[in-house]
Design an enzyme around this catalytic site. Sequence first.
Site, PDB file in Angstrom:
ATOM      1  N   HIS A 101      -7.138 -27.786 -19.382  1.00 12.30           N
ATOM      2  CA  HIS A 101      -7.719 -28.218 -18.112  1.00 12.30           C
ATOM      3  C   HIS A 101      -6.660 -28.675 -17.108  1.00 12.30           C
ATOM      4  O   HIS A 101      -6.995 -29.218 -16.057  1.00 12.30           O
ATOM      5  CB  HIS A 101      -8.783 -29.296 -18.367  1.00 12.30           C
ATOM      6  N   HIS A 135     -11.983 -18.850 -25.331  1.00 12.65           N
ATOM      7  CA  HIS A 135     -13.333 -18.586 -25.831  1.00 12.65           C
ATOM      8  C   HIS A 135     -13.342 -17.439 -26.838  1.00 12.65           C
ATOM      9  O   HIS A 135     -14.235 -17.334 -27.667  1.00 12.65           O
ATOM     10  CB  HIS A 135     -14.283 -18.289 -24.676  1.00 12.65           C
TER      11      HIS A 135
HETATM   12 FE1  HEB Z   1     -12.412 -25.769 -20.671  1.00 13.06          FE
HETATM   13  C1  HEB Z   1     -12.989 -24.309 -17.629  1.00 13.06           C
HETATM   14  C2  HEB Z   1     -15.538 -27.092 -20.615  1.00 13.06           C
HETATM   15  C3  HEB Z   1     -11.880 -27.125 -23.783  1.00 13.06           C
HETATM   16  C4  HEB Z   1      -9.336 -24.178 -20.841  1.00 13.06           C
HETATM   17  N1  HEB Z   1     -13.959 -25.689 -19.391  1.00 13.06           N
HETATM   18  C5  HEB Z   1     -13.998 -25.002 -18.208  1.00 13.06           C
HETATM   19  C6  HEB Z   1     -15.298 -25.123 -17.677  1.00 13.06           C
HETATM   20  C7  HEB Z   1     -16.007 -25.931 -18.481  1.00 13.06           C
HETATM   21  C8  HEB Z   1     -15.163 -26.277 -19.578  1.00 13.06           C
HETATM   22  C9  HEB Z   1     -17.428 -26.389 -18.292  1.00 13.06           C
HETATM   23  C10 HEB Z   1     -15.768 -24.467 -16.401  1.00 13.06           C
HETATM   24  C11 HEB Z   1     -16.179 -23.035 -16.521  1.00 13.06           C
HETATM   25  C12 HEB Z   1     -16.492 -22.550 -15.141  1.00 13.06           C
HETATM   26  O1  HEB Z   1     -15.807 -21.651 -14.647  1.00 13.06           O
HETATM   27  O2  HEB Z   1     -17.429 -23.086 -14.523  1.00 13.06           O
HETATM   28  N2  HEB Z   1     -13.483 -26.916 -21.967  1.00 13.06           N
HETATM   29  C13 HEB Z   1     -14.732 -27.372 -21.730  1.00 13.06           C
HETATM   30  C14 HEB Z   1     -15.130 -28.188 -22.825  1.00 13.06           C
HETATM   31  C15 HEB Z   1     -14.112 -28.198 -23.709  1.00 13.06           C
HETATM   32  C16 HEB Z   1     -13.071 -27.379 -23.154  1.00 13.06           C
HETATM   33  C17 HEB Z   1     -16.436 -28.900 -22.938  1.00 13.06           C
HETATM   34  C18 HEB Z   1     -14.040 -28.934 -25.034  1.00 13.06           C
HETATM   35  C19 HEB Z   1     -13.967 -30.372 -24.844  1.00 13.06           C
HETATM   36  N3  HEB Z   1     -10.918 -25.657 -22.058  1.00 13.06           N
HETATM   37  C20 HEB Z   1     -10.910 -26.245 -23.274  1.00 13.06           C
HETATM   38  C21 HEB Z   1      -9.740 -25.846 -23.995  1.00 13.06           C
HETATM   39  C22 HEB Z   1      -9.040 -25.004 -23.187  1.00 13.06           C
HETATM   40  C23 HEB Z   1      -9.779 -24.908 -21.960  1.00 13.06           C
HETATM   41  C24 HEB Z   1      -9.405 -26.277 -25.398  1.00 13.06           C
HETATM   42  C25 HEB Z   1      -7.772 -24.271 -23.448  1.00 13.06           C
HETATM   43  C26 HEB Z   1      -6.822 -24.655 -24.217  1.00 13.06           C
HETATM   44  N4  HEB Z   1     -11.360 -24.488 -19.434  1.00 13.06           N
HETATM   45  C27 HEB Z   1     -10.065 -24.040 -19.646  1.00 13.06           C
HETATM   46  C28 HEB Z   1      -9.596 -23.402 -18.460  1.00 13.06           C
HETATM   47  C29 HEB Z   1     -10.635 -23.443 -17.537  1.00 13.06           C
HETATM   48  C30 HEB Z   1     -11.730 -24.115 -18.193  1.00 13.06           C
HETATM   49  C31 HEB Z   1      -8.223 -22.817 -18.269  1.00 13.06           C
HETATM   50  C32 HEB Z   1     -10.622 -22.934 -16.090  1.00 13.06           C
HETATM   51  C33 HEB Z   1     -11.270 -21.600 -15.967  1.00 13.06           C
HETATM   52  C34 HEB Z   1     -11.072 -21.039 -14.571  1.00 13.06           C
HETATM   53  O3  HEB Z   1     -10.213 -21.482 -13.813  1.00 13.06           O
HETATM   54  O4  HEB Z   1     -11.848 -20.117 -14.220  1.00 13.06           O
END
Ligand code: HEB
Length: 748
Positions: A284, A93
């Site tokens: 993921h 982020h």
């Molecule tokens: Fe992620 C977590 C959505 C892309 C790495 N994710 C997460 C959550 C959500 C999301 C709703 C839960 C938060 C809480 O704690 O409740 N993603 C999402 C979306 C997209 C994404 C709608 C576009 C399609 N991711 C992404 C990327 C990466 C990531 C590109 C890197 C390379 N995530 C992640 C991790 C986690 C999450 C390692 C777990 C955190 C903890 O364990 O605390």
Amino acid sequence: MSAAECPIKTANIGGGGTRNRDWWPNDLRLNILRQHTGVTNPQNKEFEYAQAFKSLDYDAIKKDLTKLMTDSQEWWPADHGHYGGLFIRMAWHSAGTYRVTDGRGGGGEGQQRFAPLNSWPDNVSLDKARRLLWPIKQKYGNKISWADLYLLTGNVALESMGCPTFGFAGGRADTYEADESVYWGGETTWLGNDVRYASGREGPAGGGGGVVDGDEGPKKDHSDIHSRDLESPLAAAHMGLIYVNPEGPDGIPDPVASARDIRTTFGRMAMNDEETAALIVGGHTFGKTHGAADSANVGPEPEGAPIHQQGFGWQNKHGSGKGPDTITSGLEVIWTSTPNKWSNHYLEYLYKYEWELTKSPAGANQWVAKTDDEFIPDAYDPNKKHKPRMLTSDLALRFDPVYEKITRRWLEHPEELHDTFTRAWFKLLHRDMGPRSRWLGPEVPKEVLLWEDPVPAVDHPLINDTDVSELKKEILATNVDPTNFIRTAWAAASTFRGGDKRGGANGARIRLEPQINWKVNNTAELKSVLSALENVQQKFNSSAPGGKKVSLADLIVLAGVAALEKASGLPVPFTPGRTDASQEQTDTQSFEHLEPVVDGFRNYGVGTDRVRTELFLVDKAHQLTLSAPQLTTLLGGLRSLNANWDSSPYGVFTKQPGKLSTDFFVNLLDMSTEWTPTDSSQEHFEGKDRKTGEKKWQATRHDLIFGHQPELRAIAEVYAQSDAEEKFKKDFIAAWGKVMNLDRFDVR
Ligand code: HEB
């Protein structure tokens, strides 16, 4: 009124009261040109982050970070005993706000500490992640910035969970105030998108997502989720999200429509389909989502929270408010059976099961595998097991035909997933760092990547002072009008943008696609200048090994220097060391984003019905990291030099065009001239003698703004004074030099 609603407007001290912005919301503001200066930065003037970072005990901090991963704190316990998932999300982020369109956003400044990012609905619980890092930041002090620490922590998280990374580079100095230059959208509600899809005007598509308890805005019809166009430069589907709504567009659980949003938003982050899919799959593979109960349990975000919470927000009244009771996104998903370990389970499950729409305990749309098998470990209760679950945005990777092809291949070839994921992750974290000369630390990868906009290393002795004088003579002896050397040098150097530190004169990419054909570069004229310089170069360069050589990039800048010395009568400094990149080293498509739409310095282009011409000028000045006085000096000086892109007379308020002078300012402020617009859009103007009615000058908004906007006028007055000439010339030469060297991190 609650304590959280600070009555700023009526406060009678501390800058309260109704402000200029309230009276004249459309006035041109210069605030983005005075950010991150010595008065906001607590470090001493001499402090250089790069130097400090070089003394960091890199192995020791990585060890400390690795230890932190499993050092669960009572005040914010680690899911499955490991903070890896949380920290990856924090890093992602942090970096993921970058957009290639204008190069702004991204993790390069430690902006996640400040509003609005610290309080974005998508950043819930990251206040805790950042605070978990405080003891380490405190220990290592100025040797590591927050900006570097957030991203390094994400990297260490991956490594600690069995996912070797592609590398890491430090070098991101912190800022100490919110960066006001980034356009995050025009909505006034979190998770709103009411103006996001219609060039920033109120459009047909409205309604927010259902993530957390944001103000959802007007619910409108969602029939356009398969066709709407996201406003540029935005790279998120809602105000306050990093990318897309996990439940699907506007909260509608439609994986195919979600894929469309993913492709658009990740595309704006400069990621292609493979990189995008790899990032989501890889990310993921770890961690979980948090939606133990209704999001109504969650209190205000950090900026709106009471003072005693000390920067923490989203206080959660459900149960213990943490651990198993955590409410972050309002979704409740654990993707794999080994959320602390790199694996291919995410794709295995994605394809093994059919998926059924269900609701999280917080009432958000999510999907559960159609199976009786419960084998996913609970994050806290060893006796509890869950079925695999996915977000709508996860299913997009299977139900979009292009993503499907890619992810099915990785299902069979996990090593390809690992390679693409770690490369894309590295790009995500480093895309906005600029040239490799800024990359620090022992983990900088050897492999050079195209998105770095690489330039070759210097492989010859640099030109010395004698060479420089000789070359300057040769340059001025060509039959090119010296003004064209100024235009070309400006065209080359002014592609730089401070946001992601791309562009600049180094590489001489102005002679390559796409820059050579940009309208603002006046291709025919540019080509004749370049060929004259190439002749000078050929004459100078020796073919003997180790013999004398000068790059075209250096010559382009040197030609500007020679022309400016002639025009000013003063010496102009020059620093050699640039090299020439090849077309193969140039990502043509990605360079298209650097093309100026409007460049007031060259009197090129006009505003749109949303953006006043002069606002483009301030925006360009910001990209060039100029202050308001530097903007003023440069624009006025360039006009006296007759440097408009098309040689037009707009703003050339002088009888001696081509000479560096203060004439622009003197004549602009001359009361005997009266200005009137010559077109209904008020883009072009004519200046006549008040008495005789004789036509004197022509101007654009880029020019007249220096007589209109009071702060710019105040600076223009300084340069129009009778005592200004010498100061002006020196200021101009200094500002010119700054622009020429914006990309020279190698010599700073
Ligand atoms: Fe992620 C977590 C959505 C892309 C790495 N994710 C997460 C959550 C959500 C999301 C709703 C839960 C938060 C809480 O704690 O409740 N993603 C999402 C979306 C997209 C994404 C709608 C576009 C399609 N991711 C992404 C990327 C990466 C990531 C590109 C890197 C390379 N995530 C992640 C991790 C986690 C999450 C390692 C777990 C955190 C903890 O364990 O605390």
